[in-house]
Scaffold this active site. Structure first.
Site, PDB file in Angstrom:
ATOM      1  N   ARG A  25       0.839  -1.224   0.000  1.00 59.33           N
ATOM      2  CA  ARG A  25       0.000   0.000   0.000  1.00 59.33           C
ATOM      3  C   ARG A  25       0.861   1.257   0.000  1.00 59.33           C
ATOM      4  NH1 ARG A  25      -2.061  -4.296  -1.181  1.00 59.33           N
ATOM      5  NH2 ARG A  25      -4.013  -5.041  -0.244  1.00 59.33           N
ATOM      6  N   GLY A 108       1.962   8.943   7.478  1.00 59.06           N
ATOM      7  CA  GLY A 108       3.005   9.582   6.678  1.00 59.06           C
ATOM      8  C   GLY A 108       2.568   9.868   5.246  1.00 59.06           C
ATOM      9  N   GLU A 111       1.169  13.154   5.497  1.00 54.71           N
ATOM     10  CA  GLU A 111       2.267  14.123   5.670  1.00 54.71           C
ATOM     11  C   GLU A 111       2.921  14.427   4.319  1.00 54.71           C
ATOM     12  OE1 GLU A 111       4.261  11.761   8.750  1.00 54.71           O
ATOM     13  OE2 GLU A 111       3.934  13.433  10.123  1.00 54.71           O
ATOM     14  N   GLU A 131      -1.598   7.250  14.097  1.00 53.33           N
ATOM     15  CA  GLU A 131      -0.404   7.164  14.951  1.00 53.33           C
ATOM     16  C   GLU A 131      -0.768   6.865  16.404  1.00 53.33           C
ATOM     17  OE1 GLU A 131      -0.757   9.190  12.445  1.00 53.33           O
ATOM     18  OE2 GLU A 131       1.154   9.507  11.419  1.00 53.33           O
ATOM     19  N   GLY A 139       5.803  11.982  12.571  1.00 51.11           N
ATOM     20  CA  GLY A 139       7.246  12.259  12.535  1.00 51.11           C
ATOM     21  C   GLY A 139       7.692  12.754  11.184  1.00 51.11           C
TER      22      GLY A 139
HETATM   23  C1  1HE Z   1       1.914  -2.118   5.578  1.00 53.71           C
HETATM   24  C2  1HE Z   1       1.434  -0.838   5.921  1.00 53.71           C
HETATM   25  C3  1HE Z   1       2.328   0.011   6.648  1.00 53.71           C
HETATM   26  C4  1HE Z   1      -0.125  -1.855   4.845  1.00 53.71           C
HETATM   27  N1  1HE Z   1       3.550  -0.476   6.951  1.00 53.71           N
HETATM   28  N2  1HE Z   1       3.126  -2.550   5.912  1.00 53.71           N
HETATM   29  N3  1HE Z   1      -0.062   3.541   8.801  1.00 53.71           N
HETATM   30  C5  1HE Z   1      -1.100   2.814   9.222  1.00 53.71           C
HETATM   31  O1  1HE Z   1      -1.304   2.585  10.393  1.00 53.71           O
HETATM   32  C6  1HE Z   1      -1.988   2.272   8.146  1.00 53.71           C
HETATM   33  C7  1HE Z   1      -1.847   0.777   8.086  1.00 53.71           C
HETATM   34  N4  1HE Z   1      -2.480   0.201   6.906  1.00 53.71           N
HETATM   35  C8  1HE Z   1      -3.817   0.039   6.808  1.00 53.71           C
HETATM   36  O2  1HE Z   1      -4.607   0.460   7.642  1.00 53.71           O
HETATM   37  C9  1HE Z   1      -4.304  -0.704   5.604  1.00 53.71           C
HETATM   38  O3  1HE Z   1      -3.228  -1.494   5.113  1.00 53.71           O
HETATM   39  C10 1HE Z   1      -4.832   0.174   4.447  1.00 53.71           C
HETATM   40  C11 1HE Z   1      -6.137   0.854   4.860  1.00 53.71           C
HETATM   41  C12 1HE Z   1      -3.803   1.237   4.049  1.00 53.71           C
HETATM   42  C13 1HE Z   1      -5.059  -0.698   3.189  1.00 53.71           C
HETATM   43  O4  1HE Z   1      -5.875  -1.792   3.551  1.00 53.71           O
HETATM   44  P1  1HE Z   1      -5.898  -3.113   2.612  1.00 53.71           P
HETATM   45  O5  1HE Z   1      -6.949  -4.019   3.171  1.00 53.71           O
HETATM   46  O6  1HE Z   1      -6.013  -2.698   1.183  1.00 53.71           O
HETATM   47  O7  1HE Z   1      -4.455  -3.767   2.735  1.00 53.71           O
HETATM   48  P2  1HE Z   1      -3.816  -4.686   3.918  1.00 53.71           P
HETATM   49  O8  1HE Z   1      -4.270  -6.097   3.715  1.00 53.71           O
HETATM   50  O9  1HE Z   1      -4.073  -4.096   5.257  1.00 53.71           O
HETATM   51  O10 1HE Z   1      -2.264  -4.535   3.635  1.00 53.71           O
HETATM   52  C14 1HE Z   1      -1.652  -5.157   2.518  1.00 53.71           C
HETATM   53  C15 1HE Z   1      -0.211  -5.379   2.885  1.00 53.71           C
HETATM   54  O11 1HE Z   1       0.433  -4.114   3.093  1.00 53.71           O
HETATM   55  C16 1HE Z   1      -0.050  -6.143   4.194  1.00 53.71           C
HETATM   56  O12 1HE Z   1       1.136  -6.901   4.108  1.00 53.71           O
HETATM   57  P3  1HE Z   1       1.084  -8.495   3.764  1.00 53.71           P
HETATM   58  O13 1HE Z   1       2.508  -8.922   3.739  1.00 53.71           O
HETATM   59  O14 1HE Z   1       0.264  -9.120   4.865  1.00 53.71           O
HETATM   60  O15 1HE Z   1       0.389  -8.609   2.422  1.00 53.71           O
HETATM   61  C17 1HE Z   1       0.154  -5.064   5.206  1.00 53.71           C
HETATM   62  O16 1HE Z   1       0.857  -5.476   6.364  1.00 53.71           O
HETATM   63  C18 1HE Z   1       0.999  -4.067   4.396  1.00 53.71           C
HETATM   64  N5  1HE Z   1       0.919  -2.711   4.927  1.00 53.71           N
HETATM   65  N6  1HE Z   1       0.183  -0.697   5.453  1.00 53.71           N
HETATM   66  C19 1HE Z   1       3.915  -1.717   6.583  1.00 53.71           C
HETATM   67  N7  1HE Z   1       1.993   1.240   6.988  1.00 53.71           N
HETATM   68  C20 1HE Z   1       7.162   9.458   9.745  1.00 53.71           C
HETATM   69  S1  1HE Z   1       5.963   9.199  10.911  1.00 53.71           S
HETATM   70  C21 1HE Z   1       4.561   8.648  10.126  1.00 53.71           C
HETATM   71  C22 1HE Z   1       3.828   7.691  11.026  1.00 53.71           C
HETATM   72  C23 1HE Z   1       2.810   6.881  10.294  1.00 53.71           C
HETATM   73  O17 1HE Z   1       2.704   6.928   9.103  1.00 53.71           O
HETATM   74  S2  1HE Z   1       1.799   5.953  11.306  1.00 53.71           S
HETATM   75  C24 1HE Z   1       0.567   5.330  10.241  1.00 53.71           C
HETATM   76  C25 1HE Z   1       0.985   4.039   9.654  1.00 53.71           C
END
Ligand code: 1HE
Length: 261
Positions: A25, A108, A111, A131, A139
């Site tokens: 994603r 992010g 961001e 977050e 961050g």
């Molecule tokens: C990831 C990430 C990620 C997905 N880091 N691997 N961001 C979040 O907390 C958002 C986290 N992600 C989600 O809530 C959902 O993935 C989505 C709404 C974006 C998309 O949902 P979906 O159903 O299409 O996909 P999925 O099945 O959740 O994810 C597909 C794969 O992407 C899966 O990996 P797989 O190996 O099991 O296939 C997920 O683990 C992976 N994946 N998002 C790592 N973020 C500089 S400071 C900024 C701080 C932040 O950004 S905090 C917010 C982080």
């Protein structure tokens, strides 16, 4: 050959930057932020405006949380500072950046979008700052850029409650300036980038670099700096040519928008 984490292409005056990790994603890893830094630098040299978009069903899921787990305190600090530097090179660089947003624009990813100058959201876009739920803090400049866009009060709500805003709500909170039909954000973003690319470079530079700084100044200082920037742009050769073109009837007039009944 391994696929690039970020794609790069130039169409006319516009550089197209694609986040290219759809299987995760478009979560931003350390390698991805470096790839982004490279193409942003390249776009600033080779194009007059740029579009940033995401491959697959989402713009960007934010920080790569898997990598984040492995970091020490000092690595986390330097990582955050690196994001700041790269996003600064977008927001306070030399060319306008337009982001085309669809699906998740979270953490992010929001961001990154907030560092672009114009955000175009399609109807599928949703905005969130999870977050708080993940036990971390913004961050990648969110406390500065997102808070300035939507206000501290609204950002606090998103962070404390995990509230998710849809495209229309995001537009009302200044997270996007345009909302378009599903699947059309990239086309609209390209159209906007082409228009911005047609402006005088010095005017665009002033919009990108003087305008946000003036907002951070006291009113009297801001007015003073505005006069300096106005005088600089007005006396540039490009302004002379463009003003002559208007006076001689060679430049487009400002057209009133089509009125909706
Ligand atoms: C990831 C990430 C990620 C997905 N880091 N691997 N961001 C979040 O907390 C958002 C986290 N992600 C989600 O809530 C959902 O993935 C989505 C709404 C974006 C998309 O949902 P979906 O159903 O299409 O996909 P999925 O099945 O959740 O994810 C597909 C794969 O992407 C899966 O990996 P797989 O190996 O099991 O296939 C997920 O683990 C992976 N994946 N998002 C790592 N973020 C500089 S400071 C900024 C701080 C932040 O950004 S905090 C917010 C982080």
């Amino acid at each position: 050959m391994t696929k690039p984490l970020v794609t790069y292409a130039v169409e006319g005056d516009v550089a197209l930057i694609g986040l290219n990790r759809p299987e995760k994603r478009n979560a931003i890893s350390d390698a991805m932020i470096e790839a982004l830094a490279d193409v942003v630098e390249r776009a600033s040299r080779e194009a007059k405006a740029s579009v940033i978009y995401g491959a697959g069903d989402h713009f960007c899921a934010g920080l790569d949380l898997a990598e984040h787990l492995l970091k020490t305190l000092i690595e986390g600090f330097h990582g955050s500072r690196r994001w700041h530097a790269v996003f600064d090179s977008i927001q306070r660089g030399t060319i306008p950046f337009v982001s085309a947003l669809h699906g998740a624009v979270v953490g992010g990813g929001l961001e990154l979008a907030a560092s672009t100058h114009i955000r175009v959201a399609d109807a599928t876009a949703f905005f969130a700052l999870p977050e708080g739920q993940r036990g971390i803090f913004v961050g990648g400049s969110g406390s500065v850029r997102i808070a300035r866009l939507m206000s501290v009060a609204r950002m606090t709500d998103l962070m404390l409650t995990g509230r998710v805003l849809n495209a229309e709500e995001g537009e009302r909170c200044n997270l996007a300036q345009y909302v378009v039909e599903a699947g059309t954000a990239l086309d609209k973003a390209k159209e906007i980038a082409r228009i911005a690319a047609g402006n005088a470079r010095l005017s665009n530079y002033a919009v990108l670099n003087a305008l946000p700084r003036i907002q951070d100044m006291a009113q009297d200082d801001g007015l003073f700096v505005e006069s300096i920037v106005a005088a600089l742009t007005q006396t540039s050769p490009e302004a002379t040519e463009r003003l002559d073109a208007f006076l001689e009837g060679r430049a487009a007039r400002v057209a009133a928008p089509v009125r909706k009944r």
